[in-house]
Design a protein around this motif. Structure first.
Motif, PDB file in Angstrom:
ATOM      1  N   ARG A  19       0.812  -1.212   0.000  1.00  0.00           N
ATOM      2  CA  ARG A  19       0.000   0.000   0.000  1.00  0.00           C
ATOM      3  C   ARG A  19       0.847   1.264   0.000  1.00  0.00           C
ATOM      4  O   ARG A  19       0.606   2.195  -0.772  1.00  0.00           O
ATOM      5  CB  ARG A  19      -0.934   0.010   1.213  1.00  0.00           C
ATOM      6  CG  ARG A  19      -1.846   1.214   1.260  1.00  0.00           C
ATOM      7  CD  ARG A  19      -2.779   1.118   2.468  1.00  0.00           C
ATOM      8  NE  ARG A  19      -3.762   2.190   2.447  1.00  0.00           N
ATOM      9  CZ  ARG A  19      -3.551   3.394   2.955  1.00  0.00           C
ATOM     10  NH1 ARG A  19      -2.402   3.681   3.515  1.00  0.00           N
ATOM     11  NH2 ARG A  19      -4.496   4.312   2.895  1.00  0.00           N
ATOM     12  N   ASP A  20       1.854   1.320   0.846  1.00  0.00           N
ATOM     13  CA  ASP A  20       2.703   2.508   0.932  1.00  0.00           C
ATOM     14  C   ASP A  20       3.441   2.765  -0.383  1.00  0.00           C
ATOM     15  O   ASP A  20       3.547   3.905  -0.836  1.00  0.00           O
ATOM     16  CB  ASP A  20       3.701   2.378   2.083  1.00  0.00           C
ATOM     17  CG  ASP A  20       3.020   2.370   3.447  1.00  0.00           C
ATOM     18  OD1 ASP A  20       1.891   2.920   3.537  1.00  0.00           O
ATOM     19  OD2 ASP A  20       3.591   1.817   4.399  1.00  0.00           O
ATOM     20  N   ASP A  21       3.960   1.709  -0.975  1.00  0.00           N
ATOM     21  CA  ASP A  21       4.655   1.864  -2.262  1.00  0.00           C
ATOM     22  C   ASP A  21       3.694   2.357  -3.348  1.00  0.00           C
ATOM     23  O   ASP A  21       4.050   3.206  -4.170  1.00  0.00           O
ATOM     24  CB  ASP A  21       5.286   0.540  -2.696  1.00  0.00           C
ATOM     25  CG  ASP A  21       6.430   0.119  -1.799  1.00  0.00           C
ATOM     26  OD1 ASP A  21       7.021   1.005  -1.134  1.00  0.00           O
ATOM     27  OD2 ASP A  21       6.728  -1.089  -1.752  1.00  0.00           O
ATOM     28  N   LEU A  22       2.496   1.822  -3.355  1.00  0.00           N
ATOM     29  CA  LEU A  22       1.514   2.249  -4.337  1.00  0.00           C
ATOM     30  C   LEU A  22       1.106   3.702  -4.138  1.00  0.00           C
ATOM     31  O   LEU A  22       0.918   4.453  -5.107  1.00  0.00           O
ATOM     32  CB  LEU A  22       0.278   1.340  -4.292  1.00  0.00           C
ATOM     33  CG  LEU A  22       0.502  -0.104  -4.745  1.00  0.00           C
ATOM     34  CD1 LEU A  22      -0.731  -0.946  -4.442  1.00  0.00           C
ATOM     35  CD2 LEU A  22       0.844  -0.157  -6.220  1.00  0.00           C
ATOM     36  N   MET A  23       0.978   4.136  -2.887  1.00  0.00           N
ATOM     37  CA  MET A  23       0.624   5.528  -2.596  1.00  0.00           C
ATOM     38  C   MET A  23       1.742   6.469  -3.039  1.00  0.00           C
ATOM     39  O   MET A  23       1.483   7.536  -3.598  1.00  0.00           O
ATOM     40  CB  MET A  23       0.344   5.717  -1.097  1.00  0.00           C
ATOM     41  CG  MET A  23      -0.855   4.901  -0.617  1.00  0.00           C
ATOM     42  SD  MET A  23      -2.339   5.353  -1.478  1.00  0.00           S
ATOM     43  CE  MET A  23      -3.015   6.469  -0.316  1.00  0.00           C
ATOM     44  N   ARG A  24       2.999   6.073  -2.800  1.00  0.00           N
ATOM     45  CA  ARG A  24       4.134   6.890  -3.241  1.00  0.00           C
ATOM     46  C   ARG A  24       4.178   7.000  -4.761  1.00  0.00           C
ATOM     47  O   ARG A  24       4.432   8.069  -5.310  1.00  0.00           O
ATOM     48  CB  ARG A  24       5.443   6.286  -2.729  1.00  0.00           C
ATOM     49  CG  ARG A  24       6.063   7.083  -1.600  1.00  0.00           C
ATOM     50  CD  ARG A  24       7.375   6.479  -1.264  1.00  0.00           C
ATOM     51  NE  ARG A  24       7.050   5.053  -1.104  1.00  0.00           N
ATOM     52  CZ  ARG A  24       7.562   4.233  -0.206  1.00  0.00           C
ATOM     53  NH1 ARG A  24       8.478   4.613   0.549  1.00  0.00           N
ATOM     54  NH2 ARG A  24       7.189   2.998  -0.074  1.00  0.00           N
ATOM     55  N   LEU A  25       3.921   5.900  -5.431  1.00  0.00           N
ATOM     56  CA  LEU A  25       3.893   5.907  -6.891  1.00  0.00           C
ATOM     57  C   LEU A  25       2.789   6.833  -7.404  1.00  0.00           C
ATOM     58  O   LEU A  25       2.995   7.607  -8.341  1.00  0.00           O
ATOM     59  CB  LEU A  25       3.676   4.487  -7.419  1.00  0.00           C
ATOM     60  CG  LEU A  25       3.559   4.331  -8.937  1.00  0.00           C
ATOM     61  CD1 LEU A  25       4.866   4.730  -9.606  1.00  0.00           C
ATOM     62  CD2 LEU A  25       3.183   2.918  -9.287  1.00  0.00           C
ATOM     63  N   ARG A  26       1.633   6.781  -6.789  1.00  0.00           N
ATOM     64  CA  ARG A  26       0.519   7.646  -7.179  1.00  0.00           C
ATOM     65  C   ARG A  26       0.872   9.112  -6.969  1.00  0.00           C
ATOM     66  O   ARG A  26       0.631   9.955  -7.825  1.00  0.00           O
ATOM     67  CB  ARG A  26      -0.730   7.291  -6.380  1.00  0.00           C
ATOM     68  CG  ARG A  26      -1.946   8.080  -6.857  1.00  0.00           C
ATOM     69  CD  ARG A  26      -3.061   8.055  -5.889  1.00  0.00           C
ATOM     70  NE  ARG A  26      -2.606   8.726  -4.666  1.00  0.00           N
ATOM     71  CZ  ARG A  26      -3.233   8.679  -3.508  1.00  0.00           C
ATOM     72  NH1 ARG A  26      -4.317   7.969  -3.387  1.00  0.00           N
ATOM     73  NH2 ARG A  26      -2.769   9.314  -2.459  1.00  0.00           N
ATOM     74  N   ASP A  27       1.465   9.429  -5.822  1.00  0.00           N
ATOM     75  CA  ASP A  27       1.826  10.814  -5.532  1.00  0.00           C
ATOM     76  C   ASP A  27       2.937  11.307  -6.470  1.00  0.00           C
ATOM     77  O   ASP A  27       2.931  12.463  -6.885  1.00  0.00           O
ATOM     78  CB  ASP A  27       2.272  10.964  -4.080  1.00  0.00           C
ATOM     79  CG  ASP A  27       1.122  10.731  -3.105  1.00  0.00           C
ATOM     80  OD1 ASP A  27      -0.046  10.846  -3.537  1.00  0.00           O
ATOM     81  OD2 ASP A  27       1.400  10.424  -1.930  1.00  0.00           O
ATOM     82  N   LYS A  28       3.864  10.438  -6.790  1.00  0.00           N
ATOM     83  CA  LYS A  28       4.962  10.811  -7.684  1.00  0.00           C
ATOM     84  C   LYS A  28       4.434  11.163  -9.075  1.00  0.00           C
ATOM     85  O   LYS A  28       4.907  12.093  -9.715  1.00  0.00           O
ATOM     86  CB  LYS A  28       5.953   9.655  -7.782  1.00  0.00           C
ATOM     87  CG  LYS A  28       7.143   9.934  -8.657  1.00  0.00           C
ATOM     88  CD  LYS A  28       8.077   8.748  -8.677  1.00  0.00           C
ATOM     89  CE  LYS A  28       9.226   8.990  -9.614  1.00  0.00           C
ATOM     90  NZ  LYS A  28      10.099   7.817  -9.700  1.00  0.00           N
ATOM     91  N   ALA A  29       3.432  10.439  -9.538  1.00  0.00           N
ATOM     92  CA  ALA A  29       2.861  10.687 -10.861  1.00  0.00           C
ATOM     93  C   ALA A  29       1.712  11.688 -10.800  1.00  0.00           C
ATOM     94  O   ALA A  29       1.030  11.898 -11.792  1.00  0.00           O
ATOM     95  CB  ALA A  29       2.378   9.374 -11.463  1.00  0.00           C
TER      96      ALA A  29
END
Length: 93
Positions: A19-29
């Motif tokens: 979940r945390d990795d996915l949230m970071r990826l979403r925020d980065k993009a």
């Protein structure tokens, strides 16, 4: 049925774990993480269109050339002439 249930459970566990990795990826993009994939898909489709178009052009040119050659062959022959050794149908019966 059990495979479906097991897949749903495995997906939920994987989603919770990353979940945390996915949230970071979403925020980065900035929430548009599919734009790169859409851009690559559009580029691939444009490349495919160009390839198909050139293939169709080559096929059209080859067919046109062949038909033109046949047309010239037919026009150059003498009208009513038969190949040697062939008799008219009325004599063959």
């Amino acid at each position: 049925m059990w495979g479906l249930i097991l897949g749903v459970v495995a997906g939920a566990i994987a989603g919770a774990y990353w979940r945390d990795d996915l949230m970071r990826l979403r925020d980065k993009a900035r929430g548009d993480y599919a734009s790169t994939a859409r851009q690559r898909a559009a580029d691939t489709l444009e490349s495919l269109e160009a390839t198909v178009s050139s293939g169709l052009d080559r096929t059209r040119e080859a067919a046109s050339s062949t038909l033109r050659s046949w047309s010239e062959t037919v026009r150059s022959g003498e009208e009513g002439a038969r190949p040697t050794g062939e008799r008219p149908r009325s004599e063959a019966i």
